[in-house]
Design a protein around this motif. Structure first.
Motif, PDB file in Angstrom:
ATOM      1  N   LYS A   1       2.612 -10.518   4.977  1.00  0.00           N
ATOM      2  CA  LYS A   1       3.777  -9.629   4.879  1.00  0.00           C
ATOM      3  C   LYS A   1       3.248  -8.287   4.372  1.00  0.00           C
ATOM      4  N   THR A   2       3.805  -7.162   4.839  1.00  0.00           N
ATOM      5  CA  THR A   2       3.321  -5.851   4.393  1.00  0.00           C
ATOM      6  C   THR A   2       4.460  -4.990   3.857  1.00  0.00           C
ATOM      7  N   ILE A   3       4.139  -4.257   2.806  1.00  0.00           N
ATOM      8  CA  ILE A   3       5.094  -3.336   2.175  1.00  0.00           C
ATOM      9  C   ILE A   3       4.422  -1.973   2.075  1.00  0.00           C
ATOM     10  N   GLY A   4       5.106  -0.936   2.530  1.00  0.00           N
ATOM     11  CA  GLY A   4       4.584   0.423   2.447  1.00  0.00           C
ATOM     12  C   GLY A   4       5.442   1.272   1.522  1.00  0.00           C
ATOM     13  N   ILE A   5       4.825   1.810   0.488  1.00  0.00           N
ATOM     14  CA  ILE A   5       5.506   2.761  -0.394  1.00  0.00           C
ATOM     15  C   ILE A   5       5.211   4.148   0.175  1.00  0.00           C
ATOM     16  N   VAL A   6       6.249   4.789   0.698  1.00  0.00           N
ATOM     17  CA  VAL A   6       6.060   6.004   1.497  1.00  0.00           C
ATOM     18  C   VAL A   6       6.502   7.233   0.715  1.00  0.00           C
ATOM     19  N   ARG A   7       5.652   8.251   0.731  1.00  0.00           N
ATOM     20  CA  ARG A   7       5.928   9.516   0.036  1.00  0.00           C
ATOM     21  C   ARG A   7       6.996  10.300   0.797  1.00  0.00           C
ATOM     22  N   GLY A   8       8.134  10.561   0.113  1.00  0.00           N
ATOM     23  CA  GLY A   8       9.204  11.359   0.719  1.00  0.00           C
ATOM     24  C   GLY A   8      10.475  10.556   0.934  1.00  0.00           C
TER      25      GLY A   8
ATOM     26  N   THR B   1       0.829  -1.197   0.000  1.00  0.00           N
ATOM     27  CA  THR B   1       0.000   0.000   0.000  1.00  0.00           C
ATOM     28  C   THR B   1       0.867   1.252   0.000  1.00  0.00           C
ATOM     29  N   PHE B   2       0.214   2.408   0.027  1.00  0.00           N
ATOM     30  CA  PHE B   2       0.886   3.705  -0.097  1.00  0.00           C
ATOM     31  C   PHE B   2       0.458   4.638   1.027  1.00  0.00           C
ATOM     32  N   GLY B   3       1.329   5.568   1.401  1.00  0.00           N
ATOM     33  CA  GLY B   3       0.959   6.548   2.411  1.00  0.00           C
ATOM     34  C   GLY B   3       2.074   7.535   2.693  1.00  0.00           C
ATOM     35  N   GLY B   4       1.730   8.551   3.479  1.00  0.00           N
ATOM     36  CA  GLY B   4       2.697   9.581   3.847  1.00  0.00           C
ATOM     37  C   GLY B   4       3.355   9.303   5.187  1.00  0.00           C
ATOM     38  N   ALA B   5       4.098  10.276   5.665  1.00  0.00           N
ATOM     39  CA  ALA B   5       4.940  10.111   6.851  1.00  0.00           C
ATOM     40  C   ALA B   5       4.150   9.749   8.101  1.00  0.00           C
ATOM     41  N   TYR B   6       2.936  10.285   8.236  1.00  0.00           N
ATOM     42  CA  TYR B   6       2.158  10.050   9.456  1.00  0.00           C
ATOM     43  C   TYR B   6       0.823   9.370   9.137  1.00  0.00           C
ATOM     44  N   SER B   7       0.827   8.545   8.107  1.00  0.00           N
ATOM     45  CA  SER B   7      -0.398   7.940   7.604  1.00  0.00           C
ATOM     46  C   SER B   7      -1.023   6.954   8.588  1.00  0.00           C
ATOM     47  N   ASN B   8      -2.288   7.220   8.974  1.00  0.00           N
ATOM     48  CA  ASN B   8      -3.040   6.259   9.777  1.00  0.00           C
ATOM     49  C   ASN B   8      -3.194   4.942   9.025  1.00  0.00           C
ATOM     50  N   HIS B   9      -3.340   5.055   7.722  1.00  0.00           N
ATOM     51  CA  HIS B   9      -3.541   3.873   6.873  1.00  0.00           C
ATOM     52  C   HIS B   9      -2.308   2.966   6.893  1.00  0.00           C
ATOM     53  N   ILE B  10      -1.124   3.549   6.792  1.00  0.00           N
ATOM     54  CA  ILE B  10       0.125   2.768   6.836  1.00  0.00           C
ATOM     55  C   ILE B  10       0.198   1.990   8.151  1.00  0.00           C
TER      56      ILE B  10
ATOM     57  N   ASP C   1       4.508 -11.043  -6.394  1.00  0.00           N
ATOM     58  CA  ASP C   1       3.073 -10.783  -6.412  1.00  0.00           C
ATOM     59  C   ASP C   1       2.606 -10.209  -5.074  1.00  0.00           C
ATOM     60  N   PHE C   2       1.607  -9.331  -5.123  1.00  0.00           N
ATOM     61  CA  PHE C   2       1.064  -8.751  -3.888  1.00  0.00           C
ATOM     62  C   PHE C   2      -0.378  -8.354  -4.107  1.00  0.00           C
ATOM     63  N   TYR C   3      -1.089  -8.175  -2.991  1.00  0.00           N
ATOM     64  CA  TYR C   3      -2.446  -7.647  -3.028  1.00  0.00           C
ATOM     65  C   TYR C   3      -2.339  -6.147  -2.815  1.00  0.00           C
ATOM     66  N   LEU C   4      -2.814  -5.375  -3.788  1.00  0.00           N
ATOM     67  CA  LEU C   4      -2.688  -3.917  -3.747  1.00  0.00           C
ATOM     68  C   LEU C   4      -3.848  -3.287  -2.993  1.00  0.00           C
ATOM     69  N   ILE C   5      -3.516  -2.499  -1.975  1.00  0.00           N
ATOM     70  CA  ILE C   5      -4.503  -1.677  -1.281  1.00  0.00           C
ATOM     71  C   ILE C   5      -4.153  -0.223  -1.586  1.00  0.00           C
ATOM     72  N   PRO C   6      -5.043   0.537  -2.216  1.00  0.00           N
ATOM     73  CA  PRO C   6      -4.712   1.902  -2.621  1.00  0.00           C
ATOM     74  C   PRO C   6      -4.413   2.815  -1.435  1.00  0.00           C
ATOM     75  N   GLU C   7      -3.852   3.978  -1.725  1.00  0.00           N
ATOM     76  CA  GLU C   7      -3.614   4.999  -0.708  1.00  0.00           C
ATOM     77  C   GLU C   7      -4.930   5.308   0.011  1.00  0.00           C
ATOM     78  N   GLY C   8      -4.881   5.321   1.347  1.00  0.00           N
ATOM     79  CA  GLY C   8      -6.095   5.580   2.112  1.00  0.00           C
ATOM     80  C   GLY C   8      -7.047   4.406   2.170  1.00  0.00           C
ATOM     81  N   GLY C   9      -6.727   3.329   1.434  1.00  0.00           N
ATOM     82  CA  GLY C   9      -7.538   2.118   1.476  1.00  0.00           C
ATOM     83  C   GLY C   9      -8.801   2.155   0.651  1.00  0.00           C
ATOM     84  N   THR C  10      -9.004   3.212  -0.142  1.00  0.00           N
ATOM     85  CA  THR C  10     -10.289   3.384  -0.830  1.00  0.00           C
ATOM     86  C   THR C  10     -10.368   2.596  -2.132  1.00  0.00           C
ATOM     87  N   ASN C  11     -11.276   1.633  -2.168  1.00  0.00           N
ATOM     88  CA  ASN C  11     -11.655   0.909  -3.378  1.00  0.00           C
ATOM     89  C   ASN C  11     -13.079   0.384  -3.153  1.00  0.00           C
TER      90      ASN C  11
END
Length: 301
Positions: free
Chosen positions: A74-81, A52-61, A130-140
């Motif tokens: 297993k979790t992977i976070g793509i972090v902005r910055g 998933t994706f998020g910023g420095a203080y992301s509740n979602h991350i 391979d991974f299951y993609l959860i969008p930024e903020g979790g919205t889908n």
């Protein structure tokens, strides 16, 4: 759990807050709702990794890290910055996520804007498998399904449902589940009116047009606060024993109180506020406030 505010409002207006922040100590509020069906879907697809994706203080991350660990992913976070690479230890949110096993990749803001591009995602699959993609903020679509469960039968008495807005997922679920006599008011934490199109993509026009975005309470934009908002959050905690996060719910509650004071709501209105959690973000915001030598936010009475 619904908690009526004991404040005496003018014109026989009543205000109740739905304590979604109490659902879970770490995956609270709308994060619990958004992840519920996504986690089930990931299991159904026999996926072992969430990305998933998020910023420095992301509740979602933070929520994905904890939920992933709890459910065996297993979790992977793509972090902005990319400047955050060596700042994990001093960032409460990232430290929490790392403690629960999340692996980070820090990307520049320019790269981060490509997060929805097919080529960008393909490169991530080549790197991580391979991974299951959860969008930024979790919205889908599955997140919307979860958020449609926020309102229950006991909420039929209210004629205004108010919630903070980030990526538009939570308000979309609420709009899809309200009754004809109810109006939904969204309070965006970001500048601009662009979220309307995003929300409409999840809300069929024939279903419900009885909603509105109140855009003047963003306090300068996402992640921005000022001393007025901090003072309001602290006073609200002291009077009601309810903590508010400064990114989302704090701004929404501030906006609703101001709208009541300026006679926006008709006499006798029954207003329900959705507390979307995010209390973990207070510590990170206080880190920023201390650096600026400004008053901090209290999380406990």
């Amino acid at each position: 759990m619904n908690q009526a505010l004991s404040i005496l409002f003018p014109n026989s207006i009543s205000v109740t807050i739905k304590r979604e922040d109490l659902i879970h100590p770490f995956v609270s509020g709308n994060k619990f709702r958004k992840l519920k069906y996504n986690l089930l879907q990931a299991k159904e697809e026999n996926q072992t990794t969430l990305l998933t994706f998020g910023g420095a203080y992301s509740n979602h991350i933070a929520a994905v890290a904890f939920a992933g660990k709890e459910h065996g992913f297993k979790t992977i976070g793509i972090v902005r910055g990319d400047e955050l690479y060596d700042k994990i230890a001093t960032n409460p949110t990232l430290k929490f996520a790392q403690d629960y096993g999340m692996q980070f990749e820090f990307v520049s803001r320019e790269e981060y804007r490509l997060k929805s591009e097919i080529l960008f995602l393909e490169n991530l699959k080549q790197k991580y498998g391979d991974f299951y993609l959860i969008p930024e903020g979790g919205t889908n679509e599955l997140a919307i399904k979860g958020c449609q469960e926020i309102l229950t039968k006991e909420d039929e008495q209210f004629n205004y449902i108010c919630c903070p807005v980030g990526t538009g997922g939570t308000i979309s679920g609420i709009i899809n589940s309200v009754l004809p006599h109810q109006k939904v008011l969204g309070f965006p934490a970001l500048k601009g009116d662009f979220l309307k199109d995003e929300i409409r993509s999840f809300v069929p026009a024939i279903t419900n047009e009885n909603w509105e975005l109140i855009t003047e309470y963003h306090f300068g934009g996402y992640g921005k606060v000022n001393q007025d908002l901090v003072a309001f959050i602290n006073q609200f905690l002291e009077k009601n024993n309810i903590p508010l996060d400064p990114i989302y719910t704090g701004k929404m509650v501030f906006g609703v109180m101001h709208k009541i004071d300026t006679n926006y709501f008709p006499a006798g209105s029954k207003i329900l506020l959705i507390h979307t959690g995010g209390i973990q973000g207070i510590e990170g915001m206080n880190t920023k406030l201390r650096k600026k030598q400004l008053p901090i936010i209290n999380a406990h009475v």
